[in-house]
Design a protein around this motif. Structure first.
Motif, mmCIF file in Angstrom:
data_model
loop_
_atom_site.group_PDB
_atom_site.id
_atom_site.type_symbol
_atom_site.label_atom_id
_atom_site.label_comp_id
_atom_site.label_asym_id
_atom_site.label_seq_id
_atom_site.Cartn_x
_atom_site.Cartn_y
_atom_site.Cartn_z
ATOM 1 N N PHE A 6 0.858 -1.177 0.000
ATOM 2 C CA PHE A 6 0.000 0.000 0.000
ATOM 3 C C PHE A 6 0.896 1.230 0.000
ATOM 4 O O PHE A 6 2.015 1.176 0.513
ATOM 5 C CB PHE A 6 -0.838 0.064 1.276
ATOM 6 N N SER A 7 0.380 2.321 -0.527
ATOM 7 C CA SER A 7 1.062 3.602 -0.404
ATOM 8 C C SER A 7 0.327 4.431 0.640
ATOM 9 O O SER A 7 -0.878 4.670 0.504
ATOM 10 C CB SER A 7 1.061 4.350 -1.737
ATOM 11 N N ASP A 31 4.833 -0.485 2.656
ATOM 12 C CA ASP A 31 6.107 -0.425 1.930
ATOM 13 C C ASP A 31 6.388 0.910 1.257
ATOM 14 O O ASP A 31 7.486 1.114 0.755
ATOM 15 C CB ASP A 31 6.240 -1.588 0.944
ATOM 16 N N GLU A 32 5.438 1.827 1.263
ATOM 17 C CA GLU A 32 5.702 3.149 0.659
ATOM 18 C C GLU A 32 4.977 4.228 1.439
ATOM 19 O O GLU A 32 3.816 4.068 1.803
ATOM 20 C CB GLU A 32 5.257 3.190 -0.798
ATOM 21 N N ALA A 75 2.146 8.241 -5.783
ATOM 22 C CA ALA A 75 2.247 6.890 -5.224
ATOM 23 C C ALA A 75 2.480 5.862 -6.325
ATOM 24 O O ALA A 75 2.046 6.043 -7.468
ATOM 25 C CB ALA A 75 0.962 6.554 -4.466
ATOM 26 N N THR A 76 3.139 4.770 -5.974
ATOM 27 C CA THR A 76 3.404 3.713 -6.955
ATOM 28 C C THR A 76 2.495 2.502 -6.777
ATOM 29 O O THR A 76 2.380 1.684 -7.686
ATOM 30 C CB THR A 76 4.865 3.247 -6.894
ATOM 31 N N ILE A 130 -9.108 3.947 3.015
ATOM 32 C CA ILE A 130 -8.416 2.906 2.249
ATOM 33 C C ILE A 130 -9.163 2.712 0.925
ATOM 34 O O ILE A 130 -10.362 2.479 0.925
ATOM 35 C CB ILE A 130 -8.390 1.575 3.030
ATOM 36 N N PHE A 131 -8.425 2.788 -0.176
ATOM 37 C CA PHE A 131 -9.094 2.647 -1.472
ATOM 38 C C PHE A 131 -8.107 2.290 -2.570
ATOM 39 O O PHE A 131 -6.898 2.512 -2.441
ATOM 40 C CB PHE A 131 -9.841 3.932 -1.845
ATOM 41 N N ASN A 132 -8.641 1.759 -3.633
ATOM 42 C CA ASN A 132 -7.861 1.485 -4.837
ATOM 43 C C ASN A 132 -7.959 2.724 -5.711
ATOM 44 O O ASN A 132 -9.053 3.133 -6.111
ATOM 45 C CB ASN A 132 -8.435 0.261 -5.555
#
Length: 134
Positions: A6-7, A31-32, A75-76, A130-132
């Protein structure tokens, strides 16, 4: 468990007093970390550099949504966890969060927060964080 893909996207300005706890709590799980700084003149960015090199300047235009969207574009990862720079993660179920990301690409996740009130008590609430991004 390895860090979640997740970013964490954070907007901030002059939050040197609170951002370290925020970043410590996020860096343990994700991780980001992406930060949009809207014009800090204190040590906010120097503190943040200990946790991420993804620090970007955003010219403040009185619009929080624009600043958040700017961070999201940097964000990646597809899944975004939005966090305020004066917040910290005290408890997280990583397995549940990972399962959510795999099964709910079109849904928005909510987290429980405790807001400190002026009388030094806490008010419990839920917010969509939290979202895509797709």
């Amino acid at each position: 468990m390895k860090k979640l893909p997740f970013s964490v996207c954070i907007i901030t300005k002059n939050n040197a007093k609170t951002i370290e706890k925020c970043l410590q709590s996020a860096s343990n799980h994700f991780d980001e970390i992406v930060i949009a700084d809207t014009g800090s003149s204190d040590s906010t960015k120097e503190i943040a550099r200990h946790y991420t090199n993804q620090i970007f300047d955003f010219t403040w235009n009185n619009n929080f949504a624009d600043a958040r969207n700017f961070a999201i574009k940097k964000a990646t990862n597809d899944f975004i966890f939005s966090l305020d720079s004066d917040e910290e993660i005290s408890k997280i179920n990583c397995r549940q969060l990972l399962d959510f990301s795999k099964k709910n690409a079109e849904n928005i996740g909510r987290i429980e927060i405790l807001n400190l009130q002026s009388d030094h008590t806490f008010e419990k609430g839920c917010v969509s964080r939290i979202f895509n991004r797709k």
